[in-house]
Design a protein around this motif. Structure first.
Motif, PDB file in Angstrom:
ATOM      1  N   TYR A  29       0.802  -1.213   0.000  1.00 45.63           N
ATOM      2  CA  TYR A  29       0.000   0.000   0.000  1.00 45.63           C
ATOM      3  C   TYR A  29       0.837   1.268   0.000  1.00 45.63           C
ATOM      4  O   TYR A  29       0.739   2.112   0.901  1.00 45.63           O
ATOM      5  CB  TYR A  29      -0.959  -0.013   1.202  1.00 45.63           C
ATOM      6  CG  TYR A  29      -2.272   0.647   0.894  1.00 45.63           C
ATOM      7  CD1 TYR A  29      -3.004   0.250  -0.212  1.00 45.63           C
ATOM      8  CD2 TYR A  29      -2.770   1.683   1.683  1.00 45.63           C
ATOM      9  CE1 TYR A  29      -4.201   0.854  -0.520  1.00 45.63           C
ATOM     10  CE2 TYR A  29      -3.969   2.289   1.377  1.00 45.63           C
ATOM     11  CZ  TYR A  29      -4.679   1.870   0.276  1.00 45.63           C
ATOM     12  OH  TYR A  29      -5.868   2.460  -0.042  1.00 45.63           O
ATOM     13  N   SER A  87      -9.031   3.416   7.005  1.00 49.23           N
ATOM     14  CA  SER A  87      -9.962   4.525   7.185  1.00 49.23           C
ATOM     15  C   SER A  87     -10.776   4.342   8.453  1.00 49.23           C
ATOM     16  O   SER A  87     -11.209   3.232   8.762  1.00 49.23           O
ATOM     17  CB  SER A  87     -10.902   4.631   5.995  1.00 49.23           C
ATOM     18  OG  SER A  87     -10.160   4.695   4.805  1.00 49.23           O
ATOM     19  N   ARG A  92     -16.599   0.425  11.410  1.00 50.22           N
ATOM     20  CA  ARG A  92     -15.423  -0.206  12.015  1.00 50.22           C
ATOM     21  C   ARG A  92     -15.292   0.126  13.495  1.00 50.22           C
ATOM     22  O   ARG A  92     -14.733  -0.649  14.260  1.00 50.22           O
ATOM     23  CB  ARG A  92     -14.154   0.231  11.273  1.00 50.22           C
ATOM     24  CG  ARG A  92     -14.025  -0.449   9.922  1.00 50.22           C
ATOM     25  CD  ARG A  92     -12.804   0.028   9.187  1.00 50.22           C
ATOM     26  NE  ARG A  92     -12.730  -0.614   7.875  1.00 50.22           N
ATOM     27  CZ  ARG A  92     -12.034  -0.137   6.862  1.00 50.22           C
ATOM     28  NH1 ARG A  92     -11.351   0.981   7.003  1.00 50.22           N
ATOM     29  NH2 ARG A  92     -12.025  -0.779   5.717  1.00 50.22           N
ATOM     30  N   GLY A 133     -12.636  -5.866   1.488  1.00 50.86           N
ATOM     31  CA  GLY A 133     -12.683  -5.354   2.852  1.00 50.86           C
ATOM     32  C   GLY A 133     -12.316  -3.890   3.013  1.00 50.86           C
ATOM     33  O   GLY A 133     -12.088  -3.439   4.121  1.00 50.86           O
ATOM     34  N   THR A 134     -12.233  -3.134   1.916  1.00 51.78           N
ATOM     35  CA  THR A 134     -11.829  -1.734   2.042  1.00 51.78           C
ATOM     36  C   THR A 134     -13.030  -0.799   1.974  1.00 51.78           C
ATOM     37  O   THR A 134     -14.099  -1.170   1.489  1.00 51.78           O
ATOM     38  CB  THR A 134     -10.861  -1.329   0.911  1.00 51.78           C
ATOM     39  OG1 THR A 134     -11.535  -1.495  -0.345  1.00 51.78           O
ATOM     40  CG2 THR A 134      -9.616  -2.200   0.933  1.00 51.78           C
ATOM     41  N   SER A 135     -12.802   0.423   2.427  1.00 48.82           N
ATOM     42  CA  SER A 135     -13.877   1.411   2.374  1.00 48.82           C
ATOM     43  C   SER A 135     -14.168   1.790   0.922  1.00 48.82           C
ATOM     44  O   SER A 135     -15.303   2.146   0.594  1.00 48.82           O
ATOM     45  CB  SER A 135     -13.505   2.638   3.213  1.00 48.82           C
ATOM     46  OG  SER A 135     -12.196   3.062   2.908  1.00 48.82           O
ATOM     47  N   ASP A 175      -8.414   4.668  -2.388  1.00 50.75           N
ATOM     48  CA  ASP A 175      -7.985   5.904  -1.734  1.00 50.75           C
ATOM     49  C   ASP A 175      -7.231   6.808  -2.718  1.00 50.75           C
ATOM     50  O   ASP A 175      -6.302   6.361  -3.399  1.00 50.75           O
ATOM     51  CB  ASP A 175      -7.089   5.571  -0.538  1.00 50.75           C
ATOM     52  CG  ASP A 175      -7.881   4.905   0.574  1.00 50.75           C
ATOM     53  OD1 ASP A 175      -9.130   4.973   0.520  1.00 50.75           O
ATOM     54  OD2 ASP A 175      -7.276   4.314   1.478  1.00 50.75           O
ATOM     55  N   TYR A 203      -7.330   8.347   8.212  1.00 53.75           N
ATOM     56  CA  TYR A 203      -6.694   7.084   8.583  1.00 53.75           C
ATOM     57  C   TYR A 203      -6.390   7.069  10.081  1.00 53.75           C
ATOM     58  O   TYR A 203      -6.028   8.098  10.651  1.00 53.75           O
ATOM     59  CB  TYR A 203      -5.358   6.909   7.863  1.00 53.75           C
ATOM     60  CG  TYR A 203      -5.453   6.715   6.365  1.00 53.75           C
ATOM     61  CD1 TYR A 203      -6.624   6.273   5.755  1.00 53.75           C
ATOM     62  CD2 TYR A 203      -4.336   6.951   5.562  1.00 53.75           C
ATOM     63  CE1 TYR A 203      -6.680   6.081   4.377  1.00 53.75           C
ATOM     64  CE2 TYR A 203      -4.382   6.768   4.196  1.00 53.75           C
ATOM     65  CZ  TYR A 203      -5.556   6.331   3.600  1.00 53.75           C
ATOM     66  OH  TYR A 203      -5.604   6.142   2.254  1.00 53.75           O
TER      67      TYR A 203
HETATM   68  N1  GLN Z   1      -8.399   3.171   3.383  1.00 56.16           N
HETATM   69  C1  GLN Z   1      -9.030   2.003   2.881  1.00 56.16           C
HETATM   70  C2  GLN Z   1      -9.737   1.280   3.982  1.00 56.16           C
HETATM   71  O1  GLN Z   1      -9.501   1.516   5.109  1.00 56.16           O
HETATM   72  C3  GLN Z   1      -8.056   1.056   2.179  1.00 56.16           C
HETATM   73  C4  GLN Z   1      -6.946   0.574   3.036  1.00 56.16           C
HETATM   74  C5  GLN Z   1      -6.023  -0.393   2.321  1.00 56.16           C
HETATM   75  O2  GLN Z   1      -6.339  -0.918   1.256  1.00 56.16           O
HETATM   76  N2  GLN Z   1      -4.885  -0.675   2.887  1.00 56.16           N
HETATM   77  O3  GLN Z   1     -10.584   0.481   3.747  1.00 56.16           O
END
Ligand code: GLN
Length: 470
Positions: A29, A87, A92, A133-135, A175, A203
């Protein structure tokens, strides 16, 4: 050989009283978390964490894996904290406690350079690649029906970008700073909304809700302190300044396969050793377990036969990946104890490969002519002795080719364990590609290494086969 490798993964005895935490991160990342050309983890997150640990007097063991596995390791108590460009979202917060925010971000969407997609409306009927699993994935899902696109999932950003660039999928959501950084470093994508990201967000470093309050407090204190004296800005500028060097570092090594091999020699060797350790220990224990299951399968007792059949049925029926996730992510929160990834990997291999072994071992014994048992019994040998002296030796001969086959399958199956963050050969490949974007060369190298090891394993097995069957 395998033991020191396994030992390295177990918590080491603490020489002093400094707390040592297990911290997970996203392996790919940039500019937040990635490996430099010496295979060291660097990036904004990593530099911040390192500095805070130093100031606050704690140490940590870093585990790099997919973002999804990194967060789940913390929610299942396998790790103490996660820093991965994560994020802070309300959803979460139900599962994690977050530190004070340390970086402002937002969600953008991108297409491949030269694509004729101009607006979200053009995505109708198209495929959008998302990171599990990401935002960013959550956001895309929330507008998926409105714009009528399909989605596909990836575990790491680099593979995902490749998919869009190669044209298998048409766009991605992620992101903004991360997309921009990759594009600056040569990824052939184009951000469509650089000025107005969809969801602004921040973050944070995260621990499991209600756990590790000390670690969280230390992080917050350290963060405040590095912000105050300018260290924080220095770190961010190091990666994001106009003058910041690119994350791939020296590209000259990447032009040839030989250059890649040389530049990543240690990483390839470490990955290979981990693969071999998994394979050797896995084969050994799975064979023992399989033979036990097989012998149980021809027992005179109906109950014992039933137990063997059921175990084989369950573990042959489960996809290995499901089993690995169940053991690594699911089980720990249930039993309330950590299971190191390597151990979880071995258990997965033993249960899965052992079931297949059990099935052919039972089959091998059953294939021995019935008259053999009758003959042995009529000579006055008791059942167990007839089994041991007459049936088993003949059965084992029949099974040898199946064993060889199973050994090779075990070796190949270890690659599945990359999903729970074991740094074996396949995961090593993922990390290197994330750094140099040389997918073709790196995966070709990895493929050849697997073939060489499989060839050696086959030779060895055939040699054993000859000795047993002649
Ligand atoms: N910021 C995004 C999230 O929290 C992606 C994070 C990532 O892929 N490492 O879901």
């Amino acid at each position: 050989m395998a033991l020191p490798l396994a030992g390295g993964l177990l918590p080491s005895a603490q020489a002093d009283s400094k707390p040592n935490y297990v911290i997970t991160t996203d392996a790919t990342y940039p500019p937040f978390d990635f490996q430099d050309k010496n295979n060291q983890y660097v990036g904004i997150d990593q530099d911040i964490l390192k500095e805070i640990a130093k100031r606050e007097g704690f140490t940590y063991t870093l585990k790099a894996m997919s973002f999804n596995a990194a967060t789940q390791s913390v929610s299942s108590s396998q790790a103490d904290g996660v820093i991965a460009g994560m994020s802070i979202t309300d959803e979460r917060k139900a599962v994690f406690d977050f530190s004070d925010p340390y970086y402002r971000s937002g969600i953008a969407w991108a297409v491949r350079q030269g694509s004729n997609i101009k607006s979200l409306d053009d995505l109708r009927g198209k495929t959008v690649a998302l990171k599990t699993g990401t935002s960013g994935a959550d956001y895309a899902l929330s507008i998926k029906d409105k714009y009528g696109f399909k989605v596909t999932y990836f575990n790491d950003s680099e593979t995902l970008y490749r998919d869009v660039i190669n044209g298998n999928s048409d766009a991605t959501f992620g992101d903004l700073p991360v997309l921009q950084y990759s594009i600056k470093n040569g990824t052939k994508l184009k951000v469509m909304n650089p000025k107005d990201p969809f969801n602004a967000g921040e973050y944070g470093f995260a621990v499991k809700k209600g756990a590790n309050a000390k670690l969280l407090a230390a992080f917050n204190r350290g963060l405040a302190s590095i912000k105050k004296d300018g260290t924080y800005n220095k770190i961010v500028n190091k990666y994001l300044d106009a003058s910041a060097s690119t994350f791939t570092g020296d590209q000259s090594n990447n032009d040839t396969t030989w250059g890649i091999l040389k530049a990543n020699k240690q990483a390839f060797i470490d990955g290979l050793m981990q693969t071999i350790a998994l394979t050797v220990i896995g084969i050994f224990l799975a064979s023992i377990w399989g033979i036990i299951l097989g012998v149980m399968g021809i027992s005179q007792s109906k109950l014992i036969r039933g137990i063997s059949t059921t175990i084989i049925y369950i573990f042959r029926g489960l996809p290995m990946l499901v089993l690995a996730f169940f053991i690594y992510i699911g089980l720990p929160s249930f039993i309330g104890a950590k299971i190191p990834a390597f151990i979880a990997g071995i258990i997965t291999l033993v249960l899965n490969e052992g079931a297949y072994t059990g099935a052919f071992v039972r089959g091998g014994f059953e294939a021995v002519d019935r008259g053999q048992m009758e003959a042995a019994r009529s000579l006055g040998m008791p059942y167990n002795m007839s089994m041991r002296k007459v049936i088993m030796p003949q059965g084992i001969r029949i099974m040898v080719p199946s064993f060889v086959n199973q050994f090779i399958i075990t070796l190949k199956d270890t690659s599945i364990l990359s999903a729970i963050g074991i740094l074996e050969l396949t995961q090593t490949g993922t990390l290197i590609v994330a750094r140099n974007s040389q997918g073709f060369r790196v995966w070709a190298i990895i493929a050849v290494i697997y073939l060489i090891v499989i060839t050696l394993l086959t030779w060895l097995s055939n040699w054993v086969d000859k000795r047993i069957n002649s």
